[in-house]
Design a protein around this motif. Structure first.
Motif, PDB file in Angstrom:
ATOM      1  N   GLN A  16       0.834  -1.199   0.000  1.00 22.17           N
ATOM      2  CA  GLN A  16       0.000   0.000   0.000  1.00 22.17           C
ATOM      3  C   GLN A  16       0.866   1.244   0.000  1.00 22.17           C
ATOM      4  O   GLN A  16       0.608   2.204  -0.730  1.00 22.17           O
ATOM      5  CB  GLN A  16      -0.919   0.008   1.234  1.00 22.17           C
ATOM      6  N   TRP A  17       1.917   1.213   0.828  1.00 21.67           N
ATOM      7  CA  TRP A  17       2.834   2.360   0.922  1.00 21.67           C
ATOM      8  C   TRP A  17       3.524   2.619  -0.414  1.00 21.67           C
ATOM      9  O   TRP A  17       3.660   3.765  -0.851  1.00 21.67           O
ATOM     10  CB  TRP A  17       3.852   2.076   2.026  1.00 21.67           C
ATOM     11  N   LYS A  18       3.941   1.554  -1.093  1.00 24.05           N
ATOM     12  CA  LYS A  18       4.646   1.714  -2.364  1.00 24.05           C
ATOM     13  C   LYS A  18       3.743   2.287  -3.453  1.00 24.05           C
ATOM     14  O   LYS A  18       4.221   2.952  -4.380  1.00 24.05           O
ATOM     15  CB  LYS A  18       5.226   0.363  -2.812  1.00 24.05           C
ATOM     16  N   SER A  19       2.455   2.038  -3.342  1.00 21.38           N
ATOM     17  CA  SER A  19       1.525   2.545  -4.364  1.00 21.38           C
ATOM     18  C   SER A  19       0.934   3.902  -4.000  1.00 21.38           C
ATOM     19  O   SER A  19       0.215   4.504  -4.805  1.00 21.38           O
ATOM     20  CB  SER A  19       0.389   1.533  -4.566  1.00 21.38           C
ATOM     21  N   ASP A  20       1.268   4.398  -2.819  1.00 19.03           N
ATOM     22  CA  ASP A  20       0.739   5.679  -2.336  1.00 19.03           C
ATOM     23  C   ASP A  20       1.504   6.825  -3.021  1.00 19.03           C
ATOM     24  O   ASP A  20       2.687   7.043  -2.754  1.00 19.03           O
ATOM     25  CB  ASP A  20       0.903   5.736  -0.816  1.00 19.03           C
ATOM     26  N   SER A  21       0.810   7.553  -3.874  1.00 23.30           N
ATOM     27  CA  SER A  21       1.486   8.614  -4.641  1.00 23.30           C
ATOM     28  C   SER A  21       2.018   9.730  -3.754  1.00 23.30           C
ATOM     29  O   SER A  21       2.946  10.453  -4.144  1.00 23.30           O
ATOM     30  CB  SER A  21       0.528   9.201  -5.681  1.00 23.30           C
ATOM     31  N   GLY A  22       1.444   9.886  -2.553  1.00 20.48           N
ATOM     32  CA  GLY A  22       1.907  10.937  -1.656  1.00 20.48           C
ATOM     33  C   GLY A  22       2.886  10.454  -0.604  1.00 20.48           C
ATOM     34  O   GLY A  22       3.385  11.250   0.191  1.00 20.48           O
ATOM     35  N   GLY A  23       3.170   9.146  -0.580  1.00 21.14           N
ATOM     36  CA  GLY A  23       4.110   8.589   0.393  1.00 21.14           C
ATOM     37  C   GLY A  23       5.548   8.809  -0.022  1.00 21.14           C
ATOM     38  O   GLY A  23       5.844   9.190  -1.170  1.00 21.14           O
ATOM     39  N   THR A  24       6.478   8.576   0.894  1.00 22.83           N
ATOM     40  CA  THR A  24       7.893   8.843   0.601  1.00 22.83           C
ATOM     41  C   THR A  24       8.468   7.919  -0.464  1.00 22.83           C
ATOM     42  O   THR A  24       9.448   8.269  -1.130  1.00 22.83           O
ATOM     43  CB  THR A  24       8.743   8.711   1.884  1.00 22.83           C
ATOM     44  N   TYR A  25       7.860   6.733  -0.639  1.00 22.28           N
ATOM     45  CA  TYR A  25       8.412   5.805  -1.631  1.00 22.28           C
ATOM     46  C   TYR A  25       8.355   6.424  -3.026  1.00 22.28           C
ATOM     47  O   TYR A  25       9.329   6.389  -3.776  1.00 22.28           O
ATOM     48  CB  TYR A  25       7.645   4.484  -1.603  1.00 22.28           C
ATOM     49  N   ARG A  26       7.198   7.004  -3.365  1.00 24.65           N
ATOM     50  CA  ARG A  26       7.049   7.585  -4.707  1.00 24.65           C
ATOM     51  C   ARG A  26       7.521   9.036  -4.774  1.00 24.65           C
ATOM     52  O   ARG A  26       8.052   9.484  -5.786  1.00 24.65           O
ATOM     53  CB  ARG A  26       5.597   7.481  -5.159  1.00 24.65           C
ATOM     54  N   SER A  27       7.328   9.751  -3.686  1.00 26.27           N
ATOM     55  CA  SER A  27       7.648  11.182  -3.736  1.00 26.27           C
ATOM     56  C   SER A  27       9.111  11.484  -3.447  1.00 26.27           C
ATOM     57  O   SER A  27       9.626  12.525  -3.842  1.00 26.27           O
ATOM     58  CB  SER A  27       6.766  11.945  -2.741  1.00 26.27           C
ATOM     59  N   TRP A  28       9.808  10.559  -2.757  1.00 23.64           N
ATOM     60  CA  TRP A  28      11.211  10.815  -2.423  1.00 23.64           C
ATOM     61  C   TRP A  28      12.145   9.701  -2.881  1.00 23.64           C
ATOM     62  O   TRP A  28      13.126   9.961  -3.573  1.00 23.64           O
ATOM     63  CB  TRP A  28      11.377  11.001  -0.903  1.00 23.64           C
ATOM     64  N   PHE A  29      11.820   8.446  -2.547  1.00 24.68           N
ATOM     65  CA  PHE A  29      12.761   7.360  -2.839  1.00 24.68           C
ATOM     66  C   PHE A  29      13.023   7.234  -4.337  1.00 24.68           C
ATOM     67  O   PHE A  29      14.146   6.928  -4.747  1.00 24.68           O
ATOM     68  CB  PHE A  29      12.241   6.045  -2.255  1.00 24.68           C
ATOM     69  N   PHE A 212       9.129   6.684   8.440  1.00 23.02           N
ATOM     70  CA  PHE A 212       8.836   8.118   8.440  1.00 23.02           C
ATOM     71  C   PHE A 212       7.342   8.364   8.237  1.00 23.02           C
ATOM     72  O   PHE A 212       6.711   9.160   8.960  1.00 23.02           O
ATOM     73  CB  PHE A 212       9.643   8.807   7.333  1.00 23.02           C
ATOM     74  N   ASP A 213       6.750   7.680   7.261  1.00 21.89           N
ATOM     75  CA  ASP A 213       5.328   7.890   6.980  1.00 21.89           C
ATOM     76  C   ASP A 213       4.449   7.369   8.110  1.00 21.89           C
ATOM     77  O   ASP A 213       3.398   7.952   8.402  1.00 21.89           O
ATOM     78  CB  ASP A 213       4.953   7.222   5.653  1.00 21.89           C
ATOM     79  N   ILE A 214       4.883   6.300   8.754  1.00 21.78           N
ATOM     80  CA  ILE A 214       4.140   5.816   9.921  1.00 21.78           C
ATOM     81  C   ILE A 214       4.264   6.824  11.061  1.00 21.78           C
ATOM     82  O   ILE A 214       3.291   7.124  11.758  1.00 21.78           O
ATOM     83  CB  ILE A 214       4.657   4.426  10.360  1.00 21.78           C
ATOM     84  N   GLY A 215       5.469   7.371  11.224  1.00 21.24           N
ATOM     85  CA  GLY A 215       5.715   8.321  12.305  1.00 21.24           C
ATOM     86  C   GLY A 215       5.000   9.640  12.134  1.00 21.24           C
ATOM     87  O   GLY A 215       4.739  10.350  13.111  1.00 21.24           O
ATOM     88  N   THR A 216       4.670  10.004  10.899  1.00 24.02           N
ATOM     89  CA  THR A 216       3.942  11.257  10.647  1.00 24.02           C
ATOM     90  C   THR A 216       2.438  11.020  10.582  1.00 24.02           C
ATOM     91  O   THR A 216       1.690  11.894  10.135  1.00 24.02           O
ATOM     92  CB  THR A 216       4.420  11.907   9.336  1.00 24.02           C
ATOM     93  N   GLU A 217       2.016   9.821  11.022  1.00 26.89           N
ATOM     94  CA  GLU A 217       0.582   9.476  11.100  1.00 26.89           C
ATOM     95  C   GLU A 217      -0.083   9.412   9.727  1.00 26.89           C
ATOM     96  O   GLU A 217      -1.288   9.615   9.606  1.00 26.89           O
ATOM     97  CB  GLU A 217      -0.177  10.476  12.001  1.00 26.89           C
ATOM     98  N   ARG A 218       0.704   9.121   8.703  1.00 27.77           N
ATOM     99  CA  ARG A 218       0.094   8.953   7.383  1.00 27.77           C
ATOM    100  C   ARG A 218      -0.772   7.697   7.358  1.00 27.77           C
ATOM    101  O   ARG A 218      -1.746   7.620   6.599  1.00 27.77           O
ATOM    102  CB  ARG A 218       1.179   8.892   6.303  1.00 27.77           C
ATOM    103  N   TYR A 219      -0.392   6.730   8.180  1.00 26.03           N
ATOM    104  CA  TYR A 219      -1.163   5.491   8.305  1.00 26.03           C
ATOM    105  C   TYR A 219      -1.563   5.328   9.765  1.00 26.03           C
ATOM    106  O   TYR A 219      -0.947   4.548  10.507  1.00 26.03           O
ATOM    107  CB  TYR A 219      -0.347   4.293   7.812  1.00 26.03           C
TER     108      TYR A 219
END
Length: 426
Positions: A16-29, A212-219
């Motif tokens: 789910q995280w990898k497919s999240d366009s606003g998550g760090t995987y797509r926006s930063w990694f 990071f995304d878990i820590g920022t309450e994205r999920y």
């Protein structure tokens, strides 16, 4: 509390995280600029090391080479926002203490230099523990963000959101700002990454981005994964590893200091007696006094030695005294503080047999007084029978320490050194 995620639920979260366009995987990694910055950050850290080594770094963060590097990291989108805060000079607290304290600054420079050059995970962790042992105020695991861009497969980034995400996901109690806790967290992230490598990456930036995304309450639905970590035991183990590493470093440092100190004595004696001096090529940059061990010494061996097939081995002999007029080696010294004398004798043989025009050189094994019997026993072994043809002598640390100042003032070339040495052959 909801049921802890199973391994399949963890995998589903990663997908789910990898497919999240606003998550760090797509926006930063997978951001192209992230990859471009690796090379420039490495070059920038090399410049930081150079400026520290040459005492050009200055006494403030603003305008320094370090600011340039950290600024390029802080620009790495939300993932590294505020990365420069840890390095900003805080005058009321006088931290981080690498701007006013020259010793701390040099320690930081050595740390970066080691991390730039090392090629293994163990070397990197040892460099971290060496820095931590220095206890430089205000200089903590924020440095991991520098190391990540040098060794992304060994070191994950570190910030408040990553730590918060790790604590939430693993049920841990990591405290920001402590190297031991960072290393324990890193160990678990590396293992988690190994389990899910087919979904994540060898680059630990990916797993750090998930935290990071878990820590920022994205999920916000995330609870801990599995049984909460026994963080007290983890920290105790990290502390034990750190203590063992510190003891090993202390022992090595004591041996290295004594070895370097004796090389320095021999260097200064050589200068005083009118010789040109060569320091082993792998020891030239060792700190000694207010400078380096090789200060004032030859930058390269005489041309006749460089032309010899034995040059590479001879260049590793601890100290050589070379006649300035003839460019021949008058005396060769191997300092054997705690190691076997075997390699030292092999280098002497290479000098004697590989460069025959230096016939007449005198060879010395310099060792602690307590090692004289060991040196003699080793020297008497049948394997070293050919060495008996050489003029090899023993000098104890005690004799060298006792007479070196007098030799410096009143010595007469080789006679003074021969007078405090003992023959190893009969």
């Amino acid at each position: 509390m909801t049921n802890s995620p199973s391994i399949h639920q963890q995998q589903a979260l990663i997908e789910q995280w990898k497919s999240d366009s606003g998550g760090t995987y797509r926006s930063w990694f997978f951001w192209n600029e992230r990859l471009k910055n690796f090379r420039s950050i490495r070059r920038g850290l090399q410049e930081v090391v150079r400026e520290i080594r040459e005492d050009e770094f200055g006494v403030q963060y603003r305008g320094s080479s370090l600011e340039t590097v950290v600024h390029s990291i802080a620009e790495q989108r939300q993932m590294f926002k505020g990365a420069d805060h840890a390095f900003l000079w805080k005058p009321k607290l006088r931290i981080p203490d690498i701007y006013e304290d020259r010793g701390n600054q040099l320690a930081f420079g050595r740390f970066l230099d080691t991390c730039l050059c090392c090629g293994s995970e163990a070397e990197l962790v040892d460099a971290i523990r060496t820095l931590d042992a220095r206890k430089i105020k205000g200089l903590g695991p924020a440095c991991a963000n520098l190391l990540y861009f040098l060794h992304p497969t060994f070191v994950p980034p570190n910030n408040t959101a990553i730590v918060n995400g790790f604590n939430k996901f693993f049920g841990a109690k990591v405290k920001l700002g402590r190297w031991e806790e960072y290393l324990a967290m890193r160990k678990h992230l590396v293992e988690f990454n190994r389990v899910h490598r087919s979904l994540l990456s060898n680059d630990l930036g990916a797993v750090a981005g998930l935290m990071f995304d878990i820590g920022t309450e994205r999920y916000p639905f995330i609870t801990q994964s599995g049984t909460p970590l026994d963080w007290a035991s983890d920290l105790q183990q990290s502390h034990l590893e750190s203590t063992a590493a510190a003891k090993a470093r202390q022992c090595a440092a004591e041996n290295d200091h004594s070895h370097t100190q004796v090389q320095g004595w021999l260097r200064d004696l050589g200068f005083a007696l009118g010789y040109k001096v060569w320091i082993a090529i792998n020891d030239k940059s060792r700190p000694y006094g207010d400078g380096k061990l090789a200060d004032g010494c030859l930058a390269q061996l005489p041309s006749a030695i460089r032309a010899s097939a034995a040059c590479d081995t001879v260049s590793l002999i601890d100290v050589l005294w070379i006649d300035g007029a003839t460019e021949k080696i008058d005396m060769a010294f191997e300092v054997e503080h705690s190691t076997s004398i075997y390699s030292g004798i092999v280098r002497m043989l290479d000098l004697a047999l590989g460069i025959p025009e230096h016939d007449g050189s005198t060879f010395f094994l310099v060792a602690p007084d307590a090692r004289e019997n060991d040196v003699r026993a080793q020297f008497a072994r049948p394997a070293f029978s050919r060495v008996s043809e050489l003029d090899v002598r023993y000098i104890g640390y005690g004799e060298l320490a006792k007479h070196r100042e007098a030799i410096t003032r009143f010595g007469n070339g080789s006679k003074a050194i021969l007078a405090i040495s003992k023959a190893l052959t009969t």
